[in-house]
Motif scaffolding. Structure first.
Motif, PDB file in Angstrom:
ATOM      1  N   LYS A 145       0.827  -1.200   0.000  1.00 20.13           N
ATOM      2  CA  LYS A 145       0.000   0.000   0.000  1.00 20.13           C
ATOM      3  C   LYS A 145       0.872   1.266   0.000  1.00 20.13           C
ATOM      4  CE  LYS A 145      -4.004  -2.112   0.255  1.00 20.13           C
ATOM      5  NZ  LYS A 145      -4.979  -2.058  -0.885  1.00 20.13           N
ATOM      6  N   VAL A 146       0.357   2.297  -0.657  1.00 24.17           N
ATOM      7  CA  VAL A 146       1.017   3.606  -0.699  1.00 24.17           C
ATOM      8  C   VAL A 146       0.895   4.284   0.663  1.00 24.17           C
ATOM      9  CG1 VAL A 146       0.876   5.926  -1.734  1.00 24.17           C
ATOM     10  CG2 VAL A 146       0.615   3.879  -3.170  1.00 24.17           C
ATOM     11  N   ARG A 161       3.372  14.394   0.194  1.00 25.50           N
ATOM     12  CA  ARG A 161       3.955  13.322  -0.621  1.00 25.50           C
ATOM     13  C   ARG A 161       3.136  12.033  -0.511  1.00 25.50           C
ATOM     14  NH1 ARG A 161       9.392  14.402  -2.468  1.00 25.50           N
ATOM     15  NH2 ARG A 161       9.764  16.611  -1.964  1.00 25.50           N
ATOM     16  N   GLU A 162       3.161  11.278  -1.591  1.00 23.64           N
ATOM     17  CA  GLU A 162       2.697   9.894  -1.593  1.00 23.64           C
ATOM     18  C   GLU A 162       3.817   9.073  -2.209  1.00 23.64           C
ATOM     19  OE1 GLU A 162      -0.988   9.570  -3.698  1.00 23.64           O
ATOM     20  OE2 GLU A 162      -2.185  10.201  -1.962  1.00 23.64           O
ATOM     21  N   ILE A 163       4.219   8.035  -1.502  1.00 22.15           N
ATOM     22  CA  ILE A 163       5.337   7.229  -1.987  1.00 22.15           C
ATOM     23  C   ILE A 163       4.994   5.749  -1.958  1.00 22.15           C
ATOM     24  CG2 ILE A 163       7.059   8.923  -1.240  1.00 22.15           C
ATOM     25  CD1 ILE A 163       7.699   7.022   1.120  1.00 22.15           C
ATOM     26  N   GLU A 164       5.751   4.999  -2.743  1.00 22.26           N
ATOM     27  CA  GLU A 164       5.649   3.542  -2.768  1.00 22.26           C
ATOM     28  C   GLU A 164       6.943   2.984  -2.177  1.00 22.26           C
ATOM     29  OE1 GLU A 164       5.032   2.683  -6.875  1.00 22.26           O
ATOM     30  OE2 GLU A 164       3.034   3.591  -6.929  1.00 22.26           O
ATOM     31  N   PRO A 165       6.952   2.665  -0.892  1.00 19.06           N
ATOM     32  CA  PRO A 165       8.188   2.230  -0.225  1.00 19.06           C
ATOM     33  C   PRO A 165       8.741   0.922  -0.808  1.00 19.06           C
ATOM     34  CG  PRO A 165       6.502   2.809   1.369  1.00 19.06           C
ATOM     35  CD  PRO A 165       5.828   2.722   0.038  1.00 19.06           C
ATOM     36  N   ILE A 166      10.063   0.876  -0.898  1.00 22.44           N
ATOM     37  CA  ILE A 166      10.744  -0.325  -1.390  1.00 22.44           C
ATOM     38  C   ILE A 166      11.606  -0.943  -0.294  1.00 22.44           C
ATOM     39  CG2 ILE A 166      12.438  -1.202  -3.050  1.00 22.44           C
ATOM     40  CD1 ILE A 166      11.525   1.069  -4.933  1.00 22.44           C
ATOM     41  N   THR A 167      12.426  -0.096   0.352  1.00 21.33           N
ATOM     42  CA  THR A 167      13.374  -0.618   1.334  1.00 21.33           C
ATOM     43  C   THR A 167      13.529   0.348   2.502  1.00 21.33           C
ATOM     44  OG1 THR A 167      14.636  -1.610  -0.480  1.00 21.33           O
ATOM     45  CG2 THR A 167      15.711  -1.522   1.657  1.00 21.33           C
ATOM     46  N   LEU A 168      13.504  -0.176   3.716  1.00 19.65           N
ATOM     47  CA  LEU A 168      13.878   0.586   4.902  1.00 19.65           C
ATOM     48  C   LEU A 168      15.381   0.446   5.114  1.00 19.65           C
ATOM     49  CD1 LEU A 168      11.017  -0.247   7.414  1.00 19.65           C
ATOM     50  CD2 LEU A 168      11.879   2.059   6.975  1.00 19.65           C
TER      51      LEU A 168
END
Length: 301
Positions: A145-146, A161-168
């Motif tokens: 989910k965004v 902002r709206e982001i699509e997380p990939i990696t912490l």
């Protein structure tokens, strides 16, 4: 309590190859029949305890279910456990906690050796809000989910902002999230400390072409090579930024350093944090920037 006894039985069987019902009954001061019922309950919970017959019989956990203690020597085991516990101080994750508890239940030569290293990634300040942010982003990645939030840039300006997380990413006690930014339409790195009012949305993350994980040493910022001069009074702070092997302790009593950095506000703040204990020798435009910033500081007082 029954639950505590069940957990204690599991740990006993993890630490020993086998124990008879009588030995377990004596250990926990219950009847053999109670132990048998406890074993049934543990099996129903999905932990495979089997009964072995013969002179060396008793109850034991299937070897395939155990972590082999032969994989680690004493120091390796303690270092692994210490590392996980250090990460857990800043990453309050249920699965990580379970791994630590499983490792803690293993006896490696009675754990007589202690790790010579103490690791703590928790930082100095309060961690509750940081932990909440990390867990929200982790949930976003797991649920596809965004997330939406306010982001504060180095100039103090806010953007939605709206982001699509990939990696912490955890680097030097700082959390980052590498994501696809829908506002900028590109992959970017965000500092969690600058993110406010993080919310998980109902928007699904789009399937995009795979991208490499963020490399801290490849970015679009221009670099600057600094030539710096320090007094010996700066040593306490210098160890926060540099390796002493890179410093030139000159016979003239000064300490010199030539190093390349991305040119941004962090560099200016690092120099200013050293006060009168540092002088920028080169380049000239950095000398001018520091001079102007110092003037503005003086004007406030």
């Amino acid at each position: 309590m029954k639950v505590e006894r069940l957990l204690a039985i599991i740990i006993k069987l993890l630490n020993k190859n086998r124990m008879t019902a009588k030995e377990l009954a004596e250990e926990f001061e219950v009847s053999v029949r109670t132990v048998q019922r406890d074993i049934d309950s543990i099996n129903m919970a999905g932990i495979p305890i089997v009964s072995y017959k013969g002179s060396n019989g008793g109850y034991g956990i299937l070897e395939e279910y155990k972590i082999s203690t032969g994989l680690f020597n004493d120091l390796e085991y303690e270092l692994l456990l210490t590392t996980l516990e250090g990460v857990y101080k800043t990453y309050d994750d249920k699965q990580l906690k379970q791994i630590i508890e499983k490792l803690a239940s293993i006896k490696v030569n009675d754990r007589k050796q202690h790790s010579p290293i103490l690791l703590d990634f928790g930082g100095w300040g309060p961690t509750k809000k940081r932990t909440e942010k990390v867990n929200t982003i982790k949930k976003s990645i797991e649920s596809n989910k965004v997330i939406a939030f306010q982001y504060i840039d180095t100039n103090g300006s806010y953007t939605e902002r709206e982001i699509e997380p990939i990696t912490l990413i955890l680097k030097v006690n700082k959390w980052y999230v590498y994501s696809f930014c829908k506002l900028r339409n590109e992959y970017r790195l965000f500092k969690l400390g600058r993110m406010r009012n993080i919310k998980l949305t109902n928007q699904d993350i789009e399937q995009r072409e795979n991208t490499d994980e963020y490399n801290f040493y490849h970015h679009d910022q221009k670099n600057v090579t600094l030539s710096l001069k320090f007094t010996h009074h700066a040593l306490n702070q210098l160890e926060d930024y540099f390796e002493f092997d890179d410093l030139d302790f000159s016979e003239d009593g000064w300490i010199y350093l030539t190093e390349t950095f991305p040119e941004d506000e962090w560099v200016y703040r690092m120099i200013l944090s050293l006060g009168d204990q540092v002088e920028v020798l080169e380049p000239q435009h950095i000398r001018h920037i520091i001079k102007e910033k110092a003037k503005k500081i003086c004007e406030k007082y």
